[in-house]
Design an enzyme around this catalytic site. Structure first.
Site, PDB file in Angstrom:
ATOM      1  N   GLU A  56       0.835  -1.203   0.000  1.00  0.00           N
ATOM      2  CA  GLU A  56       0.000   0.000   0.000  1.00  0.00           C
ATOM      3  C   GLU A  56       0.873   1.257   0.000  1.00  0.00           C
ATOM      4  O   GLU A  56       1.850   1.342   0.752  1.00  0.00           O
ATOM      5  CB  GLU A  56      -0.873  -0.046   1.255  1.00  0.00           C
ATOM      6  CG  GLU A  56      -1.727   1.164   1.520  1.00  0.00           C
ATOM      7  CD  GLU A  56      -2.463   1.051   2.849  1.00  0.00           C
ATOM      8  OE1 GLU A  56      -3.429   1.804   3.050  1.00  0.00           O
ATOM      9  OE2 GLU A  56      -2.056   0.213   3.694  1.00  0.00           O
TER      10      GLU A  56
ATOM     11  N   LYS B 154      -8.993   2.737  -2.040  1.00  0.00           N
ATOM     12  CA  LYS B 154      -9.249   2.059  -0.768  1.00  0.00           C
ATOM     13  C   LYS B 154     -10.651   2.404  -0.292  1.00  0.00           C
ATOM     14  O   LYS B 154     -11.026   3.581  -0.223  1.00  0.00           O
ATOM     15  CB  LYS B 154      -8.207   2.492   0.260  1.00  0.00           C
ATOM     16  CG  LYS B 154      -8.239   1.748   1.592  1.00  0.00           C
ATOM     17  CD  LYS B 154      -7.045   2.157   2.445  1.00  0.00           C
ATOM     18  CE  LYS B 154      -6.974   1.381   3.750  1.00  0.00           C
ATOM     19  NZ  LYS B 154      -5.757   1.718   4.521  1.00  0.00           N
TER      20      LYS B 154
ATOM     21  N   CYS C 217      -5.528  -2.981   2.406  1.00  0.00           N
ATOM     22  CA  CYS C 217      -5.301  -3.015   3.850  1.00  0.00           C
ATOM     23  C   CYS C 217      -6.573  -3.120   4.686  1.00  0.00           C
ATOM     24  O   CYS C 217      -7.139  -4.191   4.836  1.00  0.00           O
ATOM     25  CB  CYS C 217      -4.469  -1.808   4.273  1.00  0.00           C
ATOM     26  SG  CYS C 217      -3.666  -2.063   5.890  1.00  0.00           S
TER      27      CYS C 217
ATOM     28  N   GLY D 106     -14.282 -60.370  13.288  1.00  0.00           N
ATOM     29  CA  GLY D 106     -13.256 -61.285  12.832  1.00  0.00           C
ATOM     30  C   GLY D 106     -11.908 -60.595  12.837  1.00  0.00           C
ATOM     31  O   GLY D 106     -11.774 -59.464  12.352  1.00  0.00           O
TER      32      GLY D 106
ATOM     33  N   ASN E 263     -26.003 -63.707  15.584  1.00  0.00           N
ATOM     34  CA  ASN E 263     -27.355 -64.189  15.893  1.00  0.00           C
ATOM     35  C   ASN E 263     -27.363 -64.954  17.211  1.00  0.00           C
ATOM     36  O   ASN E 263     -28.246 -64.769  18.061  1.00  0.00           O
ATOM     37  CB  ASN E 263     -27.853 -65.121  14.789  1.00  0.00           C
ATOM     38  CG  ASN E 263     -28.014 -64.432  13.444  1.00  0.00           C
ATOM     39  OD1 ASN E 263     -27.911 -65.079  12.414  1.00  0.00           O
ATOM     40  ND2 ASN E 263     -28.264 -63.129  13.425  1.00  0.00           N
TER      41      ASN E 263
ATOM     42  N   THR F  67     -14.665 -54.384   9.004  1.00  0.00           N
ATOM     43  CA  THR F  67     -13.244 -54.048   9.061  1.00  0.00           C
ATOM     44  C   THR F  67     -12.704 -53.453   7.768  1.00  0.00           C
ATOM     45  O   THR F  67     -11.623 -52.868   7.768  1.00  0.00           O
ATOM     46  CB  THR F  67     -12.416 -55.308   9.391  1.00  0.00           C
ATOM     47  OG1 THR F  67     -12.638 -56.285   8.366  1.00  0.00           O
ATOM     48  CG2 THR F  67     -12.838 -55.892  10.736  1.00  0.00           C
TER      49      THR F  67
ATOM     50  N   CYS G 266     -12.466 -56.056  -2.323  1.00  0.00           N
ATOM     51  CA  CYS G 266     -13.316 -56.653  -1.305  1.00  0.00           C
ATOM     52  C   CYS G 266     -14.311 -57.557  -2.031  1.00  0.00           C
ATOM     53  O   CYS G 266     -14.679 -57.295  -3.179  1.00  0.00           O
ATOM     54  CB  CYS G 266     -14.045 -55.600  -0.477  1.00  0.00           C
ATOM     55  SG  CYS G 266     -14.986 -54.402  -1.444  1.00  0.00           S
TER      56      CYS G 266
ATOM     57  N   TYR H 295     -17.899 -59.013  -2.638  1.00  0.00           N
ATOM     58  CA  TYR H 295     -19.274 -58.536  -2.440  1.00  0.00           C
ATOM     59  C   TYR H 295     -19.995 -59.403  -1.413  1.00  0.00           C
ATOM     60  O   TYR H 295     -20.044 -60.624  -1.513  1.00  0.00           O
ATOM     61  CB  TYR H 295     -20.026 -58.574  -3.767  1.00  0.00           C
ATOM     62  CG  TYR H 295     -21.369 -57.880  -3.719  1.00  0.00           C
ATOM     63  CD1 TYR H 295     -21.487 -56.536  -4.073  1.00  0.00           C
ATOM     64  CD2 TYR H 295     -22.506 -58.555  -3.317  1.00  0.00           C
ATOM     65  CE1 TYR H 295     -22.705 -55.891  -4.031  1.00  0.00           C
ATOM     66  CE2 TYR H 295     -23.735 -57.912  -3.267  1.00  0.00           C
ATOM     67  CZ  TYR H 295     -23.835 -56.585  -3.628  1.00  0.00           C
ATOM     68  OH  TYR H 295     -25.046 -55.948  -3.581  1.00  0.00           O
TER      69      TYR H 295
ATOM     70  N   SER I  32     -23.846 -47.444 -10.725  1.00  0.00           N
ATOM     71  CA  SER I  32     -23.007 -48.634 -10.729  1.00  0.00           C
ATOM     72  C   SER I  32     -22.569 -49.040 -12.121  1.00  0.00           C
ATOM     73  O   SER I  32     -21.646 -49.852 -12.264  1.00  0.00           O
ATOM     74  CB  SER I  32     -23.758 -49.796 -10.063  1.00  0.00           C
ATOM     75  OG  SER I  32     -24.018 -49.514  -8.702  1.00  0.00           O
TER      76      SER I  32
END
EC number: 6.3.5.1
Length: 684
Positions: free
Chosen positions: A56, A125, A181, A371, A476, A485, A496, A498, A666
């Site tokens: 400035e 300004k 500023c 698990g 159960n 996990t 993974c 399905y 999907s």
């Protein structure tokens, strides 16, 4: 589309380089100021900087009081403006310079925007401080409300007002706004409206004297403004040579992007200082599209205010490669700063614990069934389950943990799983799934049942599926809840099966925890002091174990089945996941960022406690290969993510829950992403 040769240039990937400058000053010496500004401008030109912002009133000095009314000084300022404008014809950057300027019998504290010999516009300004050490109203007229005007300076006509936006129409397109500023210290800075009107880069020319603690206040203001406005914010303040009659100056310049500090000068410099930041315009544009409340605010605010004038100039991307000057975290889910990593781990761990505890309490279920393989994911989930019982005031014996060894389970991982159960004080059990697996394979007339070493996907998934069957039936039998996990990285890659344990559960505490973060969460717990020495010993052994699904037995001359040899290094794949889902970047930009982060193991910082063996570089060919693998697997496996169980969102990097951050069909095709990768990323 970009040519292959442009892959290595930041300007090819929606970045621009900006600089906040602190030149040396001499009080009331415009010639000296112009000389110093041009020296820094030459540095910016050599670095192919798009925009440079200076302090400035830099051409006159800030703290000169009634000298601001002297015609000799103001004439000298205009000559300095002319000199800079003439010199700018041969410079790449847009220069934003501060000066006192006369207009229609009034004096304004103003910013001149100069490029290629022209004064593109002049911004006064808006808000003049007149409190404590400031007396700007004694000299200047406030710019607030000045719109639609023009001004003559240094023999050049230019638009004048607070209603100016500056937009590049060249091959490096972006829009910026200028304020001065005090404008950022008020409740509604002018840059807020400018951002809503399309400005992506916000510039602040400041003098800003220094007092104890003020630098932190500046950082807070500029960072918060860049975060709220979803913009870059560059701030430059007066430095060495300013008058110290009653004030002092620290030459503080900094650049922020969406709340993150990109660059900052060392304060109290003895000579010129320059903060250079490479702003990710693509990130800003993506965020503004996503944050619909930003658009709602834009619609409401801009209806009530005069429109901006947009002043066009042409800035083309340099015809040479410009390397990125920006720290890119190698692990977006794992910050390299130790204190930040500790805080992230503390929050992630407690989010997991709170989520599971709440689910157990709301369902009235007393027990958790899990698990435990001896791998990273199930280890973290078991720790969380044990801590959730503590939080609920229940005994850890209510966690029913089982190891379910199959045909490829190693003695090491099995021993680690059993040792961890004992150390945590949960109810431990073992069920050998091999007899049931043999029976199922025989029923399927699988070659393995006839003694043949056929280890196909059926062989693998019979084991994975049986483990899940046992866990759900155990739940159960014991009125329990199956704790999932599988982690975020596995879900992204489709690593993974399905409907089985790493995909399906009653509640998955790891669902939005990246694989690269899991190990640090375990280290965090080990260092927390809340677990026994025996637990720490077991956790360290688990951390040192190769990541493997342990579904295919190792044979003579064949190493243990390695996950990362199949789906790619999790270090790279988590990087790809973050930038594809969090920001929607093109594959070529992800590859560019990955190349910058990973091509040199010596560049940048590593997360604390990361093993030395994991601190490696990746070639551009490796980066490209694994990115292609990621894209193919990510799109092909959306159907698994469309059916995920509940689990808490952990990171701002996002989750893949179909009810949360990532909602996708999907049956989407990856062709457009693969084509963009092929066209714009070299194979070597």
């Amino acid at each position: 589309m970009r040519a292959m040769t442009g892959f290595t240039s930041l300007y090819s990937h929606e970045f621009i380089r900006i600089a906040a400058c602190v030149p040396p000053a001499e009080v009331a010496d415009p010639d000296f100021a112009a000389e110093q500004a041009l020296r820094l401008a030459a540095e910016g030109d050599a670095a192919k900087t798009a925009v440079m912002v200076f302090p400035e009133l830099g051409l006159s000095s800030y703290a000169i009081d009634d000298l601001l009314f002297q015609d000799a000084l103001l004439d000298a300022v205009e000559r300095a403006v002319a000199r800079i404008a003439d010199a700018s014809r041969h410079l790449y950057p847009v220069l934003v310079i501060g000066a006192p300027l006369r207009c229609e019998g009034r004096l304004y504290n103003a910013a001149l925007v100069i490029h290629r010999g022209a004064i593109l516009g002049v911004v006064p300004k808006s808000y003049l401080p007149n409190y404590r050490e400031f007396y700007e109203r004694r000299y200047f007229t406030a710019g607030a409300g000045v719109t639609g005007g023009r001004l003559s300076v240094a023999g050049r006509e230019a638009p004048f007002g607070v209603d100016l936006l500056f937009r590049s129409s060249g091959s490096a397109p972006f829009t910026f706004h200028v304020e001065i500023c005090e404008d950022v210290w008020v409740p509604l800075p002018p840059s807020t409206r400018a951002a809503l009107a399309g400005a992506e880069v916000l510039l602040n020319l400041s003098a800003s004297n220094i007092t104890i603690g003020k630098a932190d206040a500046r950082r807070l203001l500029c960072a918060s403004q860049s975060a709220r406005a979803i913009a870059a914010y560059a701030y430059s303040a007066a430095g060495p040579g300013e008058s110290t009659t009653d004030l002092a100056w620290d030459g503080h310049a900094a650049i922020f992007e969406c709340g993150d500090l990109l660059a900052e000068t060392q304060r109290f410099p003895r000579g010129p200082a320059l903060a250079i930041g490479d702003v990710d315009l693509g990130r800003l544009r993506q965020e503004r599209m996503r944050v619909n409340s930003f658009g709602d605010c834009k619609s409401a605010e801009l209806r009530q205010a005069p429109p901006f004038r947009t002043l066009s100039f042409r800035l083309d991307a340099p015809d040479t490669s410009v390397a990125l000057r920006r720290t890119i975290e190698r692990f977006p889910f794992v910050p390299s700063d130790p204190s930040r990593l500790r805080e992230d781990c503390y929050e992630a761990y407690n989010i997991q614990v709170q989520g599971l505890a709440r689910r157990l309490a709301s369902t009235g279920i007393e027990r958790a069934v899990i698990g435990v393989s001896g791998g990273l994911d199930s280890t973290q989930a078991l720790i969380v389950a044990a801590r959730a019982m503590d939080l609920l005031g229940r005994e850890r014996k209510n966690v029913l943990a089982y190891t379910l060894p199959g045909f490829a389970t190693s003695e090491e991982t099995k021993a680690n799983a059993l040792a961890l159960m004992r150390a945590l004080g949960v109810t431990g059990g073992e069920i050998d799934i091999r007899p049931a697996a043999k029976q199922m394979l025989a029923d399927l007339r699988h070659p393995f049942a006839r003694g043949e070493a056929v280890y196909d996907v059926t062989f693998e998934n019979v084991q994975a599926g049986l483990r899940t069957d046992y866990l759900f039936r155990l739940a159960n039998q014991n009125r329990g809840l199956v704790v999932g996990t599988g982690d975020l990285s596995e879900l992204a890659l489709g690593w993974c099966t399905y409907g089985v344990g790493d995909h399906m559960s009653h509640y998955n505490v790891n669902a939005s925890v990246a694989k690269t973060l899991i190990q640090h969460l375990i280290r965090f717990v080990a260092a927390s002091g809340e677990v026994s020495e025996e637990t720490v010993r077991v956790l360290r052994a688990i951390l040192a174990t190769e990541i493997s699904p342990e579904l295919v037995p190792p044979t003579s001359g064949v190493a243990l089945q390695s996950t990362q040899q199949i789906v790619g290094p999790y270090a790279l794949q988590d990087f790809n996941l973050f930038y594809l889902t969090r920001y929607g970047f093109r594959p070529s930009k992800i590859a560019f960022l990955s190349d910058h982060a990973w091509s040199d193991a010596e560049r940048g910082a590593w997360p604390v406690d990361l093993p030395a063996g994991d601190r490696r570089a990746y070639s551009r060919a490796e980066i490209r290969h694994w990115l292609e693998v990621f894209i193919r697997r990510f799109f092909a496996n959306q159907f698994k993510r469309s059916t995920l169980p509940n689990g808490p969102k952990i990171s701002s990097g996002g989750s893949l829950s179909p009810r949360g951050d990532w909602r996708a069909p999907s049956d989407a095709q990856a062709k457009a992403w693969l084509a963009e990768l092929d066209e714009n990323v070299p194979r070597a």
